[in-house]
Design a protein around this motif. Structure first.
Motif, PDB file in Angstrom:
ATOM      1  N   VAL A 144       8.107 -62.186  25.998  1.00 16.03           N
ATOM      2  CA  VAL A 144       7.011 -62.015  26.967  1.00 16.03           C
ATOM      3  C   VAL A 144       7.275 -60.854  27.932  1.00 16.03           C
ATOM      4  CG1 VAL A 144       6.194 -64.400  26.907  1.00 16.03           C
ATOM      5  CG2 VAL A 144       8.011 -63.772  28.515  1.00 16.03           C
ATOM      6  N   LEU A 145       8.449 -60.259  27.821  1.00 15.56           N
ATOM      7  CA  LEU A 145       8.846 -59.242  28.788  1.00 15.56           C
ATOM      8  C   LEU A 145       7.918 -58.022  28.834  1.00 15.56           C
ATOM      9  CD1 LEU A 145      10.933 -58.980  30.958  1.00 15.56           C
ATOM     10  CD2 LEU A 145      12.548 -58.069  29.279  1.00 15.56           C
ATOM     11  N   PRO A 146       7.526 -57.464  27.668  1.00 15.96           N
ATOM     12  CA  PRO A 146       6.635 -56.304  27.738  1.00 15.96           C
ATOM     13  C   PRO A 146       5.327 -56.615  28.483  1.00 15.96           C
ATOM     14  CG  PRO A 146       7.589 -56.470  25.552  1.00 15.96           C
ATOM     15  CD  PRO A 146       7.958 -57.740  26.277  1.00 15.96           C
ATOM     16  N   ASP A 147       4.712 -57.769  28.179  1.00 18.12           N
ATOM     17  CA  ASP A 147       3.460 -58.123  28.870  1.00 18.12           C
ATOM     18  C   ASP A 147       3.690 -58.334  30.364  1.00 18.12           C
ATOM     19  OD1 ASP A 147       1.968 -57.926  26.630  1.00 18.12           O
ATOM     20  OD2 ASP A 147       1.645 -60.071  26.327  1.00 18.12           O
ATOM     21  N   LEU A 148       4.768 -59.028  30.704  1.00 17.55           N
ATOM     22  CA  LEU A 148       5.071 -59.261  32.124  1.00 17.55           C
ATOM     23  C   LEU A 148       5.266 -57.940  32.857  1.00 17.55           C
ATOM     24  CD1 LEU A 148       7.648 -62.221  32.142  1.00 17.55           C
ATOM     25  CD2 LEU A 148       5.242 -62.296  32.827  1.00 17.55           C
ATOM     26  N   LEU A 149       6.053 -57.071  32.229  1.00 15.55           N
ATOM     27  CA  LEU A 149       6.349 -55.787  32.858  1.00 15.55           C
ATOM     28  C   LEU A 149       5.097 -54.945  33.053  1.00 15.55           C
ATOM     29  CD1 LEU A 149       9.538 -54.182  31.311  1.00 15.55           C
ATOM     30  CD2 LEU A 149       9.076 -54.574  33.741  1.00 15.55           C
ATOM     31  N   ASN A 150       4.261 -54.901  32.018  1.00 14.67           N
ATOM     32  CA  ASN A 150       3.050 -54.093  32.131  1.00 14.67           C
ATOM     33  C   ASN A 150       2.160 -54.582  33.259  1.00 14.67           C
ATOM     34  OD1 ASN A 150       3.594 -52.188  30.181  1.00 14.67           O
ATOM     35  ND2 ASN A 150       2.812 -53.472  28.525  1.00 14.67           N
ATOM     36  N   GLY A 180       2.529 -66.391  35.236  1.00 13.92           N
ATOM     37  CA  GLY A 180       2.788 -67.768  34.800  1.00 13.92           C
ATOM     38  C   GLY A 180       2.118 -68.048  33.468  1.00 13.92           C
ATOM     39  N   ALA A 181       0.868 -67.583  33.344  1.00 12.74           N
ATOM     40  CA  ALA A 181       0.109 -67.813  32.111  1.00 12.74           C
ATOM     41  C   ALA A 181       0.761 -67.102  30.916  1.00 12.74           C
ATOM     42  CB  ALA A 181      -1.332 -67.333  32.296  1.00 12.74           C
ATOM     43  N   ILE A 182       1.250 -65.898  31.146  1.00 12.25           N
ATOM     44  CA  ILE A 182       1.922 -65.144  30.069  1.00 12.25           C
ATOM     45  C   ILE A 182       3.154 -65.909  29.596  1.00 12.25           C
ATOM     46  CG2 ILE A 182       3.319 -63.077  29.589  1.00 12.25           C
ATOM     47  CD1 ILE A 182       1.366 -61.509  31.433  1.00 12.25           C
ATOM     48  N   ILE A 183       3.934 -66.392  30.562  1.00 15.93           N
ATOM     49  CA  ILE A 183       5.156 -67.132  30.229  1.00 15.93           C
ATOM     50  C   ILE A 183       4.828 -68.377  29.400  1.00 15.93           C
ATOM     51  CG2 ILE A 183       7.034 -68.500  31.263  1.00 15.93           C
ATOM     52  CD1 ILE A 183       6.885 -66.311  33.582  1.00 15.93           C
ATOM     53  N   ALA A 200       9.067 -49.340  30.215  1.00 16.52           N
ATOM     54  CA  ALA A 200       8.408 -50.435  29.491  1.00 16.52           C
ATOM     55  C   ALA A 200       7.734 -49.952  28.205  1.00 16.52           C
ATOM     56  CB  ALA A 200       7.395 -51.130  30.395  1.00 16.52           C
ATOM     57  N   GLN A 201       7.619 -48.620  28.041  1.00 18.74           N
ATOM     58  CA  GLN A 201       7.034 -48.089  26.799  1.00 18.74           C
ATOM     59  C   GLN A 201       8.026 -48.108  25.642  1.00 18.74           C
ATOM     60  OE1 GLN A 201       5.386 -44.182  27.431  1.00 18.74           O
ATOM     61  NE2 GLN A 201       4.215 -44.839  29.206  1.00 18.74           N
ATOM     62  N   GLN A 202       9.310 -48.267  25.947  1.00 20.31           N
ATOM     63  CA  GLN A 202      10.294 -48.311  24.847  1.00 20.31           C
ATOM     64  C   GLN A 202      10.103 -49.605  24.052  1.00 20.31           C
ATOM     65  OE1 GLN A 202      12.066 -44.571  25.721  1.00 20.31           O
ATOM     66  NE2 GLN A 202      12.297 -45.871  23.929  1.00 20.31           N
ATOM     67  N   LYS A 203      10.541 -49.591  22.813  1.00 18.63           N
ATOM     68  CA  LYS A 203      10.228 -50.744  21.956  1.00 18.63           C
ATOM     69  C   LYS A 203      10.848 -52.044  22.495  1.00 18.63           C
ATOM     70  CE  LYS A 203      13.726 -49.695  18.442  1.00 18.63           C
ATOM     71  NZ  LYS A 203      14.227 -48.355  18.307  1.00 18.63           N
TER      72      LYS A 203
END
Lengths: 322, 322
Positions: free
Chosen positions: B125-131, B180-183, A119-122
């Motif tokens: 939104v994927l980076p935030d969801l993943l983190n 859900g909120a992030i999405i 997830a650290q990749q851009k």
């Protein structure tokens, strides 16, 4: 192989720099232990090489490279439980040194840490990286399940066997390389070719492993020569022997599998395999996959000089005496 | 609670629609089995509600909702191995119905499928969801490790206990809502508040579980009332009892823990807990976390009407007779 050593030292240092939390101790001590047991670090090296081949840098591809190494180690920790293996890389496995529950849970968390690195990749390459990594991880689990199924399955075909090793070990090499290519923004067709290169090298390497298990020089081989024969493991050698044997030889082979004197068992198997020319036939299959790998590499649309490290790595992997 | 049922039916149908590959059978049959054992589906409902509260739709948040349910089931399959639990939701656990290796591996692949679902959410939104998902998954593993550590740990403080249940079960409720909120593109401060709402509800719910285990109406309770007492499990009730007891009562409590007649053991514990007012003290702690949850919800910058389903869900979760 100076260039490979350079990559290897780089990865080793980065792994040493990785810090896991101190507590809970029983969750993170096993990770600190297992991640520094060594190993060839071939998979992260492939990611770095894949990235550089298409004009990116080691630094840019580092999180993905570490992710693939963490994933590999997660799968080893869990496989060792399933195989009841007491030793890995000359040291106690996690479930032996701690216990099984700790090995399950620290394996689980290691897999999550792999995703955290990824997830650290851009953000722009993240969906592609994730899709490839997920597909591969699923395939690796499937391969492990087929491998376990083969222990009790009556008859395994050579096609099924090659498919099992492809899933269990080879797709991860393809994935490692393609992740580097994705990070570097390679074209889809080049990505597929470098994946194929890795996958075919993986199959060839695994077949080489099967051959070496019986034919390695005992003074250079890290473990018991003939271990697969002793444990009646399904290998390409054994499957080929059954395929090439006439009815009388098949009967003989079945009798050898029952032999309780292990030295005798290995000697008898070796003799029959020689009669059937099994070693050479398997070497030919191995070489076929090695050639497939090189053909895929040739087709990639980058200058030959940028392919050189990959070719060297492949040669290095395939150069073990068989 | 009509609205909760609607969500629940929606999720149940979507889970039924999920297709896993047919082979390897020993990898995917356990998933098909376990994913349709039922359960409240509380976590995916939270994700859908979280998305709708901030103006997104059930459909848009569905992959993340399913991801959180898959993750939850992965953790149950592995926890059941670790706890040697033969029964889950009235049916055999995976390691009992198949075997332990199959339970390890099908759990592993289920976790990967969770990530595969998550990766279907839109790239922005994927980076935030993943983190968030990774952090939470790591915390859940840490919580499970602390829980296992507590089985052999001499003395556990109430703070440590609450932290364990926060990690093991509550953070996932917060995560489900925040995903859900992030999405839906909620602000960072609203995201943190809805996470806190879920987390505090989770802690309150878990404390309620501890209380119910001893004080539930046996005719309504699905399992043996007093099971925690019988197995000397670390619970808030037991920790509070030790905290409130005078030296004489402490000795008595230790004696009760050694009692081999289980009915007698439960009766003696209940009597001592009554003397110490343990049940009410624990209910107060539970209510404190419930209030904290509601306070967090109040602060969220959306119309009260959009918070209504969440408040209803919280009330529904907390309404069990204790």
């Amino acid at each position: 192989m100076q260039s490979i050593e350079k990559y290897s030292v780089f990865i080793e240092e980065e792994i040493k720099k990785t810090h896991y939390p101190l507590t809970p101790k029983n969750l993170y001590d096993p990770l600190r232990y297992f991640m520094t047991l060594g190993g060839k670090r071939m998979r992260p090296i492939l990611t770095l090489m894949g990235a550089e081949a298409f004009g990116s840098s080691k630094k840019e591809a580092l999180p993905a490279a570490l992710a693939v190494e963490l994933f590999h180690n997660f799968s080893l920790i869990h496989d060792d439980i399933m195989d009841e293996a007491p030793i890995r890389r000359g040291k106690e496995t996690v479930h032996t040194k701690w216990n099984q529950n700790i090995a399950i849970l620290s394996g689980d968390v290691l897999l999550v840490y792999a995703y955290q690195l990824l997830a650290q990749q851009k953000a722009e390459v993240l969906p592609d990286l994730l899709n490839l990594f997920n597909t591969t991880a699923i395939e690796v689990c499937e391969g492990q399940q087929y491998d376990m199924d083969f222990e009790t399955k009556k008859s395994v075909s050579i096609t099924e066997y090659i498919e099992m090793i492809r899933l269990k070990t080879s797709v991860l090499l393809g994935c490692a390389l393609e992740m580097g290519a994705i990070i570097a923004g390679a074209s889809l067709s080049d990505r597929k070719l470098i994946y194929e290169f890795g996958q075919q090298i993986g199959i060839a390497f695994q077949i080489q492993d099967d051959i070496l298990d019986l034919y390695a020089d005992p003074s250079k081989f890290g473990k018991q020569v003939g271990g697969d024969i002793i444990s009646n493991k399904t290998t390409l050698l054994l499957l080929k022997a059954f395929e090439l044997a006439d009815p009388y030889q098949k009967e003989k082979l079945n009798a050898i599998l029952q032999e309780s004197d292990f030295d005798q068992k290995i000697a008898l198997a070796k003799h029959l395999f020689d009669v059937l020319n099994v070693r050479n036939v398997c070497k030919e299959i191995m070489n076929y996959h090695y050639e497939q790998a090189k053909t895929a590499l040739e087709k990639i649309q980058i200058p030959a000089s940028q392919k050189e490290p990959l070719l060297q790595l492949a040669a290095y992997l395939m150069e073990r005496e068989i």
